[in-house]
Scaffold this motif. Structure first.
Motif, PDB file in Angstrom:
ATOM      1  N   THR A 198      14.755   6.157  -8.208  1.00  0.00           N
ATOM      2  CA  THR A 198      14.434   4.950  -8.975  1.00  0.00           C
ATOM      3  C   THR A 198      14.045   3.835  -8.007  1.00  0.00           C
ATOM      4  O   THR A 198      14.342   3.905  -6.810  1.00  0.00           O
ATOM      5  N   ALA A 199      13.421   2.818  -8.546  1.00  0.00           N
ATOM      6  CA  ALA A 199      13.031   1.667  -7.721  1.00  0.00           C
ATOM      7  C   ALA A 199      14.262   0.961  -7.163  1.00  0.00           C
ATOM      8  O   ALA A 199      14.172   0.265  -6.154  1.00  0.00           O
ATOM      9  N   GLU A 200      15.406   1.145  -7.786  1.00  0.00           N
ATOM     10  CA  GLU A 200      16.642   0.507  -7.332  1.00  0.00           C
ATOM     11  C   GLU A 200      17.394   1.347  -6.305  1.00  0.00           C
ATOM     12  O   GLU A 200      18.419   0.918  -5.801  1.00  0.00           O
ATOM     13  N   SER A 201      16.885   2.530  -5.986  1.00  0.00           N
ATOM     14  CA  SER A 201      17.633   3.416  -5.092  1.00  0.00           C
ATOM     15  C   SER A 201      17.525   2.965  -3.642  1.00  0.00           C
ATOM     16  O   SER A 201      16.526   2.394  -3.203  1.00  0.00           O
ATOM     17  N   LEU A 202      18.580   3.266  -2.911  1.00  0.00           N
ATOM     18  CA  LEU A 202      18.611   2.985  -1.483  1.00  0.00           C
ATOM     19  C   LEU A 202      17.485   3.741  -0.784  1.00  0.00           C
ATOM     20  O   LEU A 202      16.819   3.191   0.106  1.00  0.00           O
ATOM     21  N   THR A 203      17.245   4.965  -1.184  1.00  0.00           N
ATOM     22  CA  THR A 203      16.198   5.785  -0.581  1.00  0.00           C
ATOM     23  C   THR A 203      14.838   5.114  -0.691  1.00  0.00           C
ATOM     24  O   THR A 203      14.100   5.010   0.289  1.00  0.00           O
ATOM     25  N   PHE A 204      14.494   4.654  -1.878  1.00  0.00           N
ATOM     26  CA  PHE A 204      13.191   4.027  -2.097  1.00  0.00           C
ATOM     27  C   PHE A 204      13.036   2.779  -1.241  1.00  0.00           C
ATOM     28  O   PHE A 204      12.012   2.574  -0.587  1.00  0.00           O
ATOM     29  N   GLN A 205      14.057   1.951  -1.226  1.00  0.00           N
ATOM     30  CA  GLN A 205      13.975   0.704  -0.468  1.00  0.00           C
ATOM     31  C   GLN A 205      13.880   0.973   1.037  1.00  0.00           C
ATOM     32  O   GLN A 205      13.087   0.340   1.736  1.00  0.00           O
ATOM     33  N   LEU A 206      14.650   1.931   1.534  1.00  0.00           N
ATOM     34  CA  LEU A 206      14.594   2.235   2.967  1.00  0.00           C
ATOM     35  C   LEU A 206      13.258   2.856   3.365  1.00  0.00           C
ATOM     36  O   LEU A 206      12.727   2.546   4.438  1.00  0.00           O
ATOM     37  N   LEU A 207      12.704   3.715   2.516  1.00  0.00           N
ATOM     38  CA  LEU A 207      11.380   4.276   2.801  1.00  0.00           C
ATOM     39  C   LEU A 207      10.345   3.163   2.916  1.00  0.00           C
ATOM     40  O   LEU A 207       9.483   3.182   3.799  1.00  0.00           O
ATOM     41  N   ASN A 208      10.403   2.182   2.018  1.00  0.00           N
ATOM     42  CA  ASN A 208       9.458   1.067   2.049  1.00  0.00           C
ATOM     43  C   ASN A 208       9.680   0.152   3.250  1.00  0.00           C
ATOM     44  O   ASN A 208       8.719  -0.277   3.889  1.00  0.00           O
ATOM     45  N   ILE A 209      10.913  -0.132   3.561  1.00  0.00           N
ATOM     46  CA  ILE A 209      11.213  -1.031   4.679  1.00  0.00           C
ATOM     47  C   ILE A 209      10.806  -0.395   6.008  1.00  0.00           C
ATOM     48  O   ILE A 209      10.092  -1.009   6.813  1.00  0.00           O
ATOM     49  N   ILE A 210      11.228   0.831   6.232  1.00  0.00           N
ATOM     50  CA  ILE A 210      10.912   1.496   7.499  1.00  0.00           C
ATOM     51  C   ILE A 210       9.420   1.817   7.586  1.00  0.00           C
ATOM     52  O   ILE A 210       8.790   1.623   8.630  1.00  0.00           O
ATOM     53  N   VAL A 240       2.695   5.565   7.019  1.00  0.00           N
ATOM     54  CA  VAL A 240       1.916   6.034   5.863  1.00  0.00           C
ATOM     55  C   VAL A 240       2.706   7.085   5.101  1.00  0.00           C
ATOM     56  O   VAL A 240       2.808   7.042   3.860  1.00  0.00           O
ATOM     57  N   VAL A 241       3.273   8.042   5.832  1.00  0.00           N
ATOM     58  CA  VAL A 241       4.028   9.123   5.186  1.00  0.00           C
ATOM     59  C   VAL A 241       5.242   8.565   4.443  1.00  0.00           C
ATOM     60  O   VAL A 241       5.490   8.923   3.281  1.00  0.00           O
ATOM     61  N   LEU A 242       5.998   7.693   5.083  1.00  0.00           N
ATOM     62  CA  LEU A 242       7.209   7.149   4.451  1.00  0.00           C
ATOM     63  C   LEU A 242       6.885   6.369   3.180  1.00  0.00           C
ATOM     64  O   LEU A 242       7.534   6.565   2.143  1.00  0.00           O
ATOM     65  N   CYS A 243       5.909   5.481   3.245  1.00  0.00           N
ATOM     66  CA  CYS A 243       5.540   4.695   2.057  1.00  0.00           C
ATOM     67  C   CYS A 243       4.994   5.585   0.949  1.00  0.00           C
ATOM     68  O   CYS A 243       5.317   5.403  -0.231  1.00  0.00           O
ATOM     69  N   THR A 244       4.192   6.582   1.314  1.00  0.00           N
ATOM     70  CA  THR A 244       3.605   7.476   0.320  1.00  0.00           C
ATOM     71  C   THR A 244       4.669   8.364  -0.310  1.00  0.00           C
ATOM     72  O   THR A 244       4.675   8.562  -1.529  1.00  0.00           O
ATOM     73  N   VAL A 245       5.579   8.891   0.489  1.00  0.00           N
ATOM     74  CA  VAL A 245       6.658   9.724  -0.046  1.00  0.00           C
ATOM     75  C   VAL A 245       7.534   8.903  -0.990  1.00  0.00           C
ATOM     76  O   VAL A 245       7.928   9.384  -2.062  1.00  0.00           O
ATOM     77  N   GLY A 246       7.827   7.668  -0.611  1.00  0.00           N
ATOM     78  CA  GLY A 246       8.608   6.802  -1.502  1.00  0.00           C
ATOM     79  C   GLY A 246       7.929   6.619  -2.843  1.00  0.00           C
ATOM     80  O   GLY A 246       8.564   6.742  -3.898  1.00  0.00           O
TER      81      GLY A 246
END
Length: 87
Positions: A30-42, A14-20
């Protein structure tokens, strides 16, 4: 003890998806950032684990799809970066 661990994993998801989403919404990433994608995946993977444990299959499937969208987007970005570097 196992239930405490699974609940903690769920809250981490919940925290990871919400922080993303928060970081995206306030334009720190940005939606294209590695950070955003990893937060969503994990985050999605954590939520899948708790949904499967509680036999909440609609939630598990939704989060699997969420995760795979992130994996697809990340893979596409990495392929694009690889192609740009070769040129």
């Amino acid at each position: 003890m196992q239930q405490i661990i699974l609940t903690s994993i769920g809250w981490l998801g919940v925290v990871l998806c919400t922080v993303g989403y928060l970081l995206l919404s306030i334009k720190l990433i940005t939606a294209e950032s590695l950070t955003f994608q990893l937060l969503n995946i994990i985050g999605g993977l954590c939520l899948v684990a708790t949904a499967v444990d509680s036999n909440d299959m609609p939630n598990a499937v939704a989060n699997i799809l969420w995760m795979f969208i992130g994996v697809y987007a990340l893979g596409r970005q990495l392929r694009t970066q690889s192609t740009v570097r070769k040129d």
